[in-house]
Write a protein that holds these residues in place. Structure first.
Motif, PDB file in Angstrom:
ATOM      1  N   SER A  63       3.211   8.449  21.709  1.00  0.00           N
ATOM      2  CA  SER A  63       1.800   8.800  21.532  1.00  0.00           C
ATOM      3  C   SER A  63       1.611   9.859  20.457  1.00  0.00           C
ATOM      4  O   SER A  63       0.690   9.771  19.630  1.00  0.00           O
ATOM      5  N   PHE A  64       2.506  10.846  20.437  1.00  0.00           N
ATOM      6  CA  PHE A  64       2.367  11.906  19.442  1.00  0.00           C
ATOM      7  C   PHE A  64       2.613  11.400  18.024  1.00  0.00           C
ATOM      8  O   PHE A  64       1.814  11.645  17.125  1.00  0.00           O
ATOM      9  N   PRO A  65       3.732  10.679  17.756  1.00  0.00           N
ATOM     10  CA  PRO A  65       3.905  10.160  16.393  1.00  0.00           C
ATOM     11  C   PRO A  65       2.838   9.155  15.994  1.00  0.00           C
ATOM     12  O   PRO A  65       2.472   9.071  14.820  1.00  0.00           O
ATOM     13  N   LEU A  66       2.327   8.386  16.952  1.00  0.00           N
ATOM     14  CA  LEU A  66       1.293   7.416  16.605  1.00  0.00           C
ATOM     15  C   LEU A  66       0.059   8.131  16.089  1.00  0.00           C
ATOM     16  O   LEU A  66      -0.609   7.669  15.160  1.00  0.00           O
ATOM     17  N   ALA A  67      -0.235   9.288  16.680  1.00  0.00           N
ATOM     18  CA  ALA A  67      -1.405  10.054  16.253  1.00  0.00           C
ATOM     19  C   ALA A  67      -1.133  10.902  15.025  1.00  0.00           C
ATOM     20  O   ALA A  67      -2.030  11.162  14.229  1.00  0.00           O
ATOM     21  N   SER A  68       0.128  11.323  14.847  1.00  0.00           N
ATOM     22  CA  SER A  68       0.421  12.296  13.797  1.00  0.00           C
ATOM     23  C   SER A  68       1.208  11.738  12.617  1.00  0.00           C
ATOM     24  O   SER A  68       0.972  12.132  11.475  1.00  0.00           O
ATOM     25  N   ILE A  69       2.143  10.827  12.860  1.00  0.00           N
ATOM     26  CA  ILE A  69       2.951  10.305  11.764  1.00  0.00           C
ATOM     27  C   ILE A  69       2.108   9.449  10.833  1.00  0.00           C
ATOM     28  O   ILE A  69       2.383   9.363   9.636  1.00  0.00           O
ATOM     29  N   ALA A  70       1.059   8.829  11.376  1.00  0.00           N
ATOM     30  CA  ALA A  70       0.146   8.088  10.508  1.00  0.00           C
ATOM     31  C   ALA A  70      -0.490   9.036   9.489  1.00  0.00           C
ATOM     32  O   ALA A  70      -0.596   8.720   8.296  1.00  0.00           O
ATOM     33  N   VAL A  71      -0.884  10.223   9.949  1.00  0.00           N
ATOM     34  CA  VAL A  71      -1.439  11.234   9.045  1.00  0.00           C
ATOM     35  C   VAL A  71      -0.360  11.733   8.095  1.00  0.00           C
ATOM     36  O   VAL A  71      -0.594  11.911   6.893  1.00  0.00           O
ATOM     37  N   TYR A  72       0.840  11.938   8.631  1.00  0.00           N
ATOM     38  CA  TYR A  72       1.983  12.391   7.831  1.00  0.00           C
ATOM     39  C   TYR A  72       2.289  11.403   6.704  1.00  0.00           C
ATOM     40  O   TYR A  72       2.436  11.775   5.535  1.00  0.00           O
ATOM     41  N   ASN A  73       2.367  10.102   7.034  1.00  0.00           N
ATOM     42  CA  ASN A  73       2.623   9.092   6.004  1.00  0.00           C
ATOM     43  C   ASN A  73       1.465   8.984   5.026  1.00  0.00           C
ATOM     44  O   ASN A  73       1.673   8.705   3.840  1.00  0.00           O
ATOM     45  N   SER A  74       0.256   9.215   5.520  1.00  0.00           N
ATOM     46  CA  SER A  74      -0.908   9.214   4.644  1.00  0.00           C
ATOM     47  C   SER A  74      -0.754  10.270   3.555  1.00  0.00           C
ATOM     48  O   SER A  74      -0.984  10.002   2.367  1.00  0.00           O
ATOM     49  N   VAL A  75      -0.329  11.457   3.948  1.00  0.00           N
ATOM     50  CA  VAL A  75      -0.168  12.545   2.984  1.00  0.00           C
ATOM     51  C   VAL A  75       1.013  12.267   2.047  1.00  0.00           C
ATOM     52  O   VAL A  75       0.912  12.456   0.831  1.00  0.00           O
ATOM     53  N   VAL A  76       2.133  11.799   2.597  1.00  0.00           N
ATOM     54  CA  VAL A  76       3.321  11.531   1.775  1.00  0.00           C
ATOM     55  C   VAL A  76       3.015  10.469   0.716  1.00  0.00           C
ATOM     56  O   VAL A  76       3.315  10.648  -0.476  1.00  0.00           O
ATOM     57  N   PHE A  77       2.416   9.353   1.131  1.00  0.00           N
ATOM     58  CA  PHE A  77       2.104   8.292   0.172  1.00  0.00           C
ATOM     59  C   PHE A  77       1.012   8.742  -0.798  1.00  0.00           C
ATOM     60  O   PHE A  77       1.060   8.410  -1.984  1.00  0.00           O
ATOM     61  N   GLY A  78       0.040   9.494  -0.294  1.00  0.00           N
ATOM     62  CA  GLY A  78      -1.014   9.990  -1.169  1.00  0.00           C
ATOM     63  C   GLY A  78      -0.479  10.954  -2.210  1.00  0.00           C
ATOM     64  O   GLY A  78      -0.840  10.877  -3.398  1.00  0.00           O
ATOM     65  N   VAL A  79       0.407  11.861  -1.787  1.00  0.00           N
ATOM     66  CA  VAL A  79       1.008  12.822  -2.721  1.00  0.00           C
ATOM     67  C   VAL A  79       1.866  12.098  -3.750  1.00  0.00           C
ATOM     68  O   VAL A  79       1.781  12.370  -4.960  1.00  0.00           O
ATOM     69  N   PHE A  80       2.703  11.159  -3.294  1.00  0.00           N
ATOM     70  CA  PHE A  80       3.569  10.433  -4.228  1.00  0.00           C
ATOM     71  C   PHE A  80       2.745   9.660  -5.264  1.00  0.00           C
ATOM     72  O   PHE A  80       2.999   9.759  -6.471  1.00  0.00           O
ATOM     73  N   SER A  81       1.766   8.899  -4.795  1.00  0.00           N
ATOM     74  CA  SER A  81       0.984   8.061  -5.704  1.00  0.00           C
ATOM     75  C   SER A  81       0.188   8.897  -6.694  1.00  0.00           C
ATOM     76  O   SER A  81       0.163   8.597  -7.898  1.00  0.00           O
ATOM     77  N   ASN A  82      -0.457   9.940  -6.206  1.00  0.00           N
ATOM     78  CA  ASN A  82      -1.265  10.777  -7.096  1.00  0.00           C
ATOM     79  C   ASN A  82      -0.403  11.601  -8.045  1.00  0.00           C
ATOM     80  O   ASN A  82      -0.767  11.813  -9.200  1.00  0.00           O
ATOM     81  N   MET A  83       0.758  12.063  -7.579  1.00  0.00           N
ATOM     82  CA  MET A  83       1.666  12.800  -8.447  1.00  0.00           C
ATOM     83  C   MET A  83       2.217  11.897  -9.552  1.00  0.00           C
ATOM     84  O   MET A  83       2.285  12.296 -10.726  1.00  0.00           O
ATOM     85  N   ARG A  84       2.599  10.677  -9.196  1.00  0.00           N
ATOM     86  CA  ARG A  84       3.103   9.744 -10.204  1.00  0.00           C
ATOM     87  C   ARG A  84       2.022   9.403 -11.227  1.00  0.00           C
ATOM     88  O   ARG A  84       2.276   9.333 -12.432  1.00  0.00           O
ATOM     89  N   ARG A  85       0.803   9.232 -10.741  1.00  0.00           N
ATOM     90  CA  ARG A  85      -0.317   8.927 -11.643  1.00  0.00           C
ATOM     91  C   ARG A  85      -0.607  10.117 -12.562  1.00  0.00           C
ATOM     92  O   ARG A  85      -0.852   9.953 -13.761  1.00  0.00           O
TER      93      ARG A  85
END
Length: 311
Positions: A63-85
């Motif tokens: 329950s905890f990762p379902l609520a939080s890791i989704a946000v965590y992956n959101s930030v990781v992918f967002g940071v990677f994509s925007n940094m690369r751009r």
């Protein structure tokens, strides 16, 4: 054209949710193998968890990762994509003006994503592992060491994610939430380089030149291979991280990364650092395939086009 795009974060959240649902059962097995006692092989661990805790044991702490890791992956992918751009624009004025992907840009963006992942993911991983590991009886975990939780007997130390957080902060302070963070840094910085870069190049290699972007099958295959490579190579430091984070449920055994490596090697030999490598790689394939597929398709839907390429 602005380099910062919020769609990457939203798509990462959707992909992260899919990844947690697909990968959590094997993640539980991986954690038990790496930080637990007496589980033996992967199949033996699966049988033991099922026999003692039923199918629900594989979803322990989900329950905890379902609520939080989704946000965590959101930030990781967002940071990677925007940094690369951003790096592409910095070098070429516009990303379209230069090479499609610069290896140095991908490395730097992946490293930044790895650092950010520890800041956000350290406490998330800690809570998940504590909840996954606390079902191991005290008498099995003790191994002749002085337990600080004998009074709990067979009862779980934590009643849920919130109680786990409160207990850790009360007994170990805020720094306790980042237990194992240095090992996580050593795992995630190279780990994300071996996660994003293989996906980008593999998806480009598979995609025909006549296509504007990867197909769903390409996303699944490239994402799965990238996940298997990343998690497989990250296993030695993942073992150290898991042991440091699980340390404290019943025992306080390790003083830090080097002490954990030293004790683990002295007691179990070099093979201990490859414990769970099979389940790590096997779990990495479907979890990462779901992550990249969810990310790419969500990005296409959010931007209203079907030409979105790799992150």
């Amino acid at each position: 054209m602005s380099s910062f795009q919020l769609e990457d974060f939203a798509a990462g959240w959707i992909g992260g949710t899919a990844s947690v649902i697909v990968g959590h059962p094997l993640d539980t097995v991986k954690t038990r193998l790496q930080a637990g006692i007496g589980y033996g092989s992967t199949l033996s661990c699966i049988r033991r968890v099922y026999r003692r805790e039923s199918v629900f044991g594989f979803f322990k702490g989900m329950s905890f990762p379902l609520a939080s890791i989704a946000v965590y992956n959101s930030v990781v992918f967002g940071v990677f994509s925007n940094m690369r751009r951003f790096l592409g624009q910095h070098h070429c004025g516009e990303p379209e003006a230069g090479p499609r992907h610069s290896l140095s840009d991908l490395f730097l963006a992946s490293m930044v994503a790895g650092v950010v992942s520890v800041g956000l993911g350290g406490p998330v991983d800690l809570i998940k592992i504590r909840l996954q590991m606390q079902t191991q009886p005290v008498r099995e975990a003790n191994l002749g060491l002085k337990s600080r939780a004998v009074a709990f007997g067979e009862q779980p130390v934590y009643q849920g994610p919130v109680h786990c957080i409160v207990t850790i902060v009360r007994t170990e302070g805020l720094a306790g939430l980042y237990r194992g963070a240095s090992a996580m840094l050593l795992r995630d910085i190279p780990g994300y380089c071996l996660y994003f870069i293989p996906y980008v190049f593999l998806s480009e290699w598979i995609t025909p030149e006549t296509d504007t972007g990867p197909s769903p099958c390409t996303m699944l295959l490239a994402g799965g291979v990238a996940g298997a490579i990343s998690w497989g190579t990250a296993t030695p430091m993942d073992v150290v991280k898991s042991r440091l984070q699980a340390d404290g449920v019943y025992l306080n055994k390790y003083k830090g990364v080097l002490d954990c490596i030293s004790q683990s090697y002295q007691q179990e030999g070099l093979k201990v650092f490859f414990r769970g490598i099979t389940v790590n790689a096997v779990r990495g394939f479907p979890a990462s395939a779901a992550m990249f597929l969810g990310y790419e398709l969500s990005l296409q839907a959010l931007r209203g086009d079907h030409s979105v390429t790799s992150p």
